[in-house]
Scaffold this motif. Structure first.
Motif, PDB file in Angstrom:
ATOM      1  N   VAL A  14      45.436  38.712  49.200  1.00 51.23           N
ATOM      2  CA  VAL A  14      46.649  38.958  48.418  1.00 51.23           C
ATOM      3  C   VAL A  14      47.193  37.649  47.859  1.00 51.23           C
ATOM      4  O   VAL A  14      47.589  37.558  46.691  1.00 51.23           O
ATOM      5  CB  VAL A  14      47.710  39.662  49.284  1.00 51.23           C
ATOM      6  N   GLU A  73      45.534  34.867  47.220  1.00 57.43           N
ATOM      7  CA  GLU A  73      44.657  34.279  46.208  1.00 57.43           C
ATOM      8  C   GLU A  73      44.613  35.111  44.931  1.00 57.43           C
ATOM      9  O   GLU A  73      44.467  34.564  43.829  1.00 57.43           O
ATOM     10  CB  GLU A  73      43.246  34.113  46.792  1.00 57.43           C
ATOM     11  N   GLU A  74      44.712  36.436  45.071  1.00 58.14           N
ATOM     12  CA  GLU A  74      44.649  37.304  43.890  1.00 58.14           C
ATOM     13  C   GLU A  74      46.005  37.436  43.211  1.00 58.14           C
ATOM     14  O   GLU A  74      46.089  37.868  42.055  1.00 58.14           O
ATOM     15  CB  GLU A  74      44.129  38.690  44.285  1.00 58.14           C
ATOM     16  N   GLY A 100      48.406  39.503  43.956  1.00 60.70           N
ATOM     17  CA  GLY A 100      48.905  40.878  43.889  1.00 60.70           C
ATOM     18  C   GLY A 100      48.132  41.782  44.824  1.00 60.70           C
ATOM     19  O   GLY A 100      46.988  41.500  45.193  1.00 60.70           O
ATOM     20  N   SER A 142      47.202  45.019  44.222  1.00 66.37           N
ATOM     21  CA  SER A 142      46.181  45.839  43.553  1.00 66.37           C
ATOM     22  C   SER A 142      44.872  45.069  43.400  1.00 66.37           C
ATOM     23  O   SER A 142      43.783  45.581  43.704  1.00 66.37           O
ATOM     24  CB  SER A 142      46.690  46.296  42.186  1.00 66.37           C
ATOM     25  N   ALA A 143      44.957  43.836  42.907  1.00 66.84           N
ATOM     26  CA  ALA A 143      43.747  43.023  42.728  1.00 66.84           C
ATOM     27  C   ALA A 143      43.092  42.719  44.071  1.00 66.84           C
ATOM     28  O   ALA A 143      41.856  42.735  44.201  1.00 66.84           O
ATOM     29  CB  ALA A 143      44.095  41.723  42.008  1.00 66.84           C
ATOM     30  N   ALA A 144      43.902  42.460  45.097  1.00 69.38           N
ATOM     31  CA  ALA A 144      43.347  42.174  46.424  1.00 69.38           C
ATOM     32  C   ALA A 144      42.657  43.406  46.992  1.00 69.38           C
ATOM     33  O   ALA A 144      41.600  43.298  47.632  1.00 69.38           O
ATOM     34  CB  ALA A 144      44.459  41.706  47.362  1.00 69.38           C
ATOM     35  N   ARG A 147      41.172  45.782  45.305  1.00 66.48           N
ATOM     36  CA  ARG A 147      39.867  45.913  44.638  1.00 66.48           C
ATOM     37  C   ARG A 147      38.860  44.916  45.191  1.00 66.48           C
ATOM     38  O   ARG A 147      37.686  45.247  45.391  1.00 66.48           O
ATOM     39  CB  ARG A 147      40.043  45.718  43.123  1.00 66.48           C
ATOM     40  N   ARG A 148      39.299  43.698  45.439  1.00 64.11           N
ATOM     41  CA  ARG A 148      38.403  42.667  46.000  1.00 64.11           C
ATOM     42  C   ARG A 148      37.913  43.043  47.385  1.00 64.11           C
ATOM     43  O   ARG A 148      36.738  42.814  47.712  1.00 64.11           O
ATOM     44  CB  ARG A 148      39.158  41.346  46.039  1.00 64.11           C
ATOM     45  N   HIS A 158      37.794  46.145  48.589  1.00 59.38           N
ATOM     46  CA  HIS A 158      37.254  47.509  48.599  1.00 59.38           C
ATOM     47  C   HIS A 158      38.014  48.401  49.577  1.00 59.38           C
ATOM     48  O   HIS A 158      37.425  49.157  50.373  1.00 59.38           O
ATOM     49  CB  HIS A 158      35.764  47.501  48.942  1.00 59.38           C
ATOM     50  N   GLN A 217      45.089  50.506  48.158  1.00 60.14           N
ATOM     51  CA  GLN A 217      46.261  49.629  48.203  1.00 60.14           C
ATOM     52  C   GLN A 217      47.243  49.996  49.319  1.00 60.14           C
ATOM     53  O   GLN A 217      47.774  49.088  49.976  1.00 60.14           O
ATOM     54  CB  GLN A 217      46.973  49.634  46.854  1.00 60.14           C
ATOM     55  N   ARG A 276      55.189  40.208  40.736  1.00 58.86           N
ATOM     56  CA  ARG A 276      54.036  39.752  41.528  1.00 58.86           C
ATOM     57  C   ARG A 276      54.550  39.131  42.830  1.00 58.86           C
ATOM     58  O   ARG A 276      55.520  38.356  42.799  1.00 58.86           O
ATOM     59  CB  ARG A 276      53.226  38.706  40.751  1.00 58.86           C
TER      60      ARG A 276
END
Length: 291
Positions: free
Chosen positions: A12, A14-15, A17, A19-21, A23-24, A26, A29, A54
């Motif tokens: 979270v 590093e990304e 957010g 949502s992006a974390a 997805r990274r 898998h 949310q 954010r």
């Protein structure tokens, strides 16, 4: 707190957010958000400021991020170290050897190939007699041993595999009358002063011939050596002749010459001794490499 909490938190951060974390990582949310809140609850305060669009790290979150990354990196190193050890890529192998094995080239070739395949494994060599090798292997003081004696049939804790078979040479003082011959026989050296080899177990092996089935020369031995080099030193001093496995001629001892012992079928077999139930991956890998 588990490693997954740290991985989720770092993702979270590093990304930038959830949502992006997610997805990274898998994961969904809501699961990620719940894990971060569990972590914050355990620590006693927020790691992210969620007021804006954010999430931003709080001062506590910034401090925690440094430590979390270090813990995850250490966990990765620990995992890699364990996997390497299980594959026999690290660890150590303690090997009992005799001078004849060293000079014969067998040991150097095996260790060279093994080291090239597993460069992180530590190798320790100890010059040890055949019977002492057995005792040390069973006691856990050695891992394997190269010996002219195979594992005894009445000792199930020990096993052995054939390593090599070599013929014999006669070591003579330079200038000895028998040095004019290209090869020698047992009959030719009968009556000569022959140096006894002490195995280190209190066992005397007169010139290496008696053990391997030939009639020993009749003259008694007055000189003894407890290693290949000490026997050759006595030869160089003119104390007598010595019979040893081929390969010792690689030892460039001054004032010593070598002649093959021309006796058909007169050979010595070397064996690799090891524990039957070996569990150390590096040792097991070495045994497999020698098979």
């Amino acid at each position: 707190m588990e490693l997954r909490h740290l991985r989720y938190f770092v993702a979270v951060a590093e990304e930038g957010g959830f949502s992006a974390a997610a997805r990274r990582l898998h994961v969904v949310q809501p699961t990620l958000s719940m894990q971060i809140r569990d972590l914050e609850h355990e620590l006693g305060g927020p790691l992210f400021d969620r007021a804006g669009r954010r999430p931003r790290l709080t001062p506590a979150g910034q401090a925690f991020l440094v430590e979390a990354r270090q813990v995850l990196a250490q966990a990765e190193r620990a995992r890699d170290t364990a996997r390497s050890a299980l594959r026999g890529e690290t660890g150590s192998v303690r090997i009992g050897v005799a001078g004849a094995v060293v000079f014969g080239g067998l040991l150097a070739g095996l260790i060279g190939e093994f080291h090239q395949a597993r460069p992180l494994v530590r190798i320790e060599l100890r010059e040890t007699g055949p019977l002492a090798q057995r005792t040390a292997i069973l006691a856990g003081e050695l891992d394997v041993g190269f010996s002219a004696l195979a594992a005894p049939a009445d000792e199930p804790r020990l096993a052995s595999i054939p390593a090599s078979s070599v013929s014999f040479l006669v070591a003579l003082p330079a200038g000895h009358r028998l040095a004019e011959h290209e090869t020698l026989t047992v009959e030719q050296i009968d009556g000569e002063e022959l140096i006894e080899y002490i195995t280190g177990d209190g066992d005397l092996v007169p010139h290496g011939v008696r053990r391997y089935g030939a009639d020993p020369p009749s003259s008694p031995a007055r000189f003894r050596g407890d290693s290949t080099l000490s026997v050759l030193a006595l030869v160089a001093a003119g104390a007598g002749l010595a019979v040893a496995p081929a390969g010792v001629d690689r030892a460039a001892v001054p004032d010593v010459v070598y002649r093959p012992l021309a006796e058909p079928g007169l050979k010595t077999d070397f064996h690799l001794l090891h524990r039957s139930d070996e569990t150390a991956p590096a040792v097991a890998a070495f045994v497999r490499a020698c098979a």
